[in-house]
Design a protein around this motif. Structure first.
Motif, short mmCIF file in Angstrom:
data_model
loop_
_atom_site.label_atom_id
_atom_site.label_comp_id
_atom_site.label_asym_id
_atom_site.label_seq_id
_atom_site.Cartn_x
_atom_site.Cartn_y
_atom_site.Cartn_z
N HIS A 111 0.80 -1.22 0.00
CA HIS A 111 0.00 0.00 0.00
C HIS A 111 0.84 1.27 0.00
N VAL A 112 2.15 1.17 0.12
CA VAL A 112 2.98 2.37 0.10
C VAL A 112 3.86 2.35 -1.15
N ASP A 113 4.13 3.54 -1.67
CA ASP A 113 4.93 3.65 -2.89
C ASP A 113 6.38 3.97 -2.59
N ALA A 114 6.64 4.46 -1.39
CA ALA A 114 8.01 4.78 -0.98
C ALA A 114 8.08 4.76 0.53
N VAL A 115 9.27 4.51 1.05
CA VAL A 115 9.54 4.62 2.48
C VAL A 115 10.74 5.52 2.69
N VAL A 138 9.44 -0.77 -4.38
CA VAL A 138 9.09 0.41 -3.58
C VAL A 138 10.31 1.32 -3.53
N ALA A 139 10.11 2.61 -3.72
CA ALA A 139 11.23 3.56 -3.73
C ALA A 139 11.69 3.87 -2.30
N VAL A 140 12.92 4.33 -2.18
CA VAL A 140 13.49 4.66 -0.87
C VAL A 140 14.01 6.10 -0.89
N VAL A 141 13.52 6.88 0.07
CA VAL A 141 14.08 8.20 0.34
C VAL A 141 15.03 8.04 1.52
N ALA A 142 16.31 8.25 1.30
CA ALA A 142 17.28 8.24 2.41
C ALA A 142 17.39 9.65 2.95
N SER A 143 17.27 9.82 4.25
CA SER A 143 17.16 11.16 4.80
C SER A 143 18.14 11.41 5.94
N ASN A 144 18.41 12.68 6.14
CA ASN A 144 19.19 13.14 7.28
C ASN A 144 18.67 14.51 7.68
N HIS A 145 18.41 14.69 8.98
CA HIS A 145 17.87 15.94 9.49
C HIS A 145 18.76 16.47 10.60
N ASP A 146 19.19 17.70 10.46
CA ASP A 146 20.02 18.35 11.48
C ASP A 146 19.22 19.52 12.04
N PHE A 147 18.73 19.37 13.28
CA PHE A 147 17.92 20.41 13.90
C PHE A 147 18.75 21.40 14.70
N ASP A 148 20.06 21.23 14.67
CA ASP A 148 20.94 22.12 15.43
C ASP A 148 21.67 23.13 14.57
N ALA A 149 22.05 22.74 13.37
CA ALA A 149 22.93 23.60 12.59
C ALA A 149 22.85 23.24 11.11
N GLU A 165 25.22 6.52 -3.25
CA GLU A 165 26.07 5.34 -3.43
C GLU A 165 25.50 4.12 -2.71
N ALA A 166 24.74 4.35 -1.63
CA ALA A 166 24.13 3.24 -0.89
C ALA A 166 22.93 2.66 -1.61
N GLY A 167 22.47 3.33 -2.67
CA GLY A 167 21.35 2.81 -3.44
C GLY A 167 20.01 3.46 -3.18
N ALA A 168 19.98 4.53 -2.37
CA ALA A 168 18.72 5.24 -2.16
C ALA A 168 18.24 5.84 -3.47
N ASP A 169 16.95 5.81 -3.70
CA ASP A 169 16.40 6.37 -4.93
C ASP A 169 16.36 7.89 -4.89
#
Length: 258
Positions: A111-115, A138-149, A165-169
Motif C-alpha cells: 500500500h505504500v509507494d516509498a519509504v 518500492v522507492a526509498v528516500v534516504a534522509s538526514n535531518h540536522d535540527f541544530d545547525a 552510493e548506498a542505493g537510495a532512490d
C-alpha cells in the motif's frame, strides 16, 4: 550524466517542475483518514504519512491495518511512509530492530509507494530497508535531518553522495540555519550536488523561518520536491500548500530544468 527519475504512481520525481509533498500527522486512525480527506481539494503530488505521530506507533499491526484504507483515500496520489525517529526530530524513539520490522511490513503491505530511511540509523539498517523496498519495487528516500545547525557545503554534498552510493532512490537532507549565510550554504550545496554528482533526484531544505526561501526556490538549485502543509506542519518552516503552489506557479516559468 544520465539522470534517473523516480515514479510514484503518476508523479515522476526528477522530471518537470518541483513536486509538492504534504504530510499527514494524525495521532489516531480516524485522524489519519480525516487528514487524507482534507487533502482532496488541494494540488498535491505526493502524500507523506508520518507514522511516528500515531499513538499506537511503532505497533506494526496497527500501522499495516491503516495503510490500505489510507492509500484508498488519496485519490491515486503516491504514498511515502515515514517513521521519523526522536533522534532526528520525530515523535518517538524506536529500536533498530523495530524500525526495520515496521518499514519492512509497510513495504510488504503493498500500500505504500516509498519509504523513508534515516541514513544514520546505521549501515545494516539502511541496507535491510533498501533491499526490502527494492525487492517490492518500492522507492526509498534516504534522509538526514540536522535540527541544530547547517553542515558545511562539502559535508552536505558528502552525505548526499553517500546516500546515492548506498542505493537510495532519492537522497534527502534538511538542516537548520542560524543566519542567511547558512541558507546560502544549503542552496549552494544543493546546486553542487545536482550539477556535478547526482544521477537521481535529490531533495534538500533549510528549515525554520530563516530557511523558508529554500522551500520556495529549491528547484532553481536542483531540489526535486518541496514540503508544504495542510493543517499541522511536520517540520518548522513548512508553508500552507495553497500559498506554496501560488509561489511555485509564479516562479515556474523561470525555473531551470534539471
Amino acid at each position: 550524466m544520465t539522470m534517473r527519475t523516480v515514479r510514484l504512481k503518476d508523479v515522476v520525481l526528477g522530471e518537470g517542475p518541483p513536486k509538492v509533498i504534504v504530510p499527514i500527522t494524525g495521532t489516531t486512525a480516524d485522524e489519519v483518514l480525516a487528514g487524507a480527506e482534507a487533502l482532496t481539494p488541494h494540488e498535491i503530488d505526493i502524500v507523506e504519512w508520518r507514522v511516528d505521530f500515531l499513538g499506537t506507533a511503532p505497533d506494526v499491526g496497527a500501522a499495516v491495518a491503516l495503510a490500505g484504507p489510507l492509500a484508498a483515500r488519496l485519490g491515486g496520489r503516491g504514498l511515502l511512509a515515514t517513521f521519523r525517529t526522536a533522534d532526528e526530530g520525530g515523535e518517538k524513539a524506536i529500536s533498530a530492530q523495530d524500525y526495520v520490522a515496521l518499514n519492512s511490513a509497510l513495504i510488504d503491505s503493498g500500500h505504500v509507494d516509498a519509504v523513508d530511511v534515516e541514513f544514520f540509523r546505521g549501515p545494516q539498517v539502511v541496507r535491510e530497508v533498501i533491499d526490502a523496498a527494492h525487492a517490492r519495487a518500492v522507492a526509498v528516500v534516504a534522509s538526514n535531518h540536522d535540527f541544530d545547525a547547517t553542515p558545511s557545503a562539502e559535508e552536505i554534498v558528502s552525505r548526499l553522495r553517500r546516500m546515492q552510493e548506498a542505493g537510495a532512490d532519492v537522497p534527502k537532507l534538511a538542516c537548520t540555519p542560524h543566519d542567511t549565510g547558512d541558507l546560502l550554504t544549503l542552496l549552494s550545496a544543493t546546486w553542487l550536488m545536482s550539477a556535478h554528482h547526482a544521477d537521481r533526484p535529490i531533495i534538500t531544505m533549510s528549515m525554520g523561518r530563516e530557511g523558508m526561501l529554500s522551500r520556495m526556490t529549491g528547484a532553481f538549485f536542483g531540489s526535486a520536491a518541496t514540503f508544504g502543509m495542510v493543517g499541522r506542519p511536520s517540520a518548522p518552516g513548512q508553508i500552507p500548500v495553497g500559498e506554496l503552489n501560488r509561489i511555485l506557479g509564479l516562479l515556474g516559468e523561470w525555473a531551470p530544468e534539471h
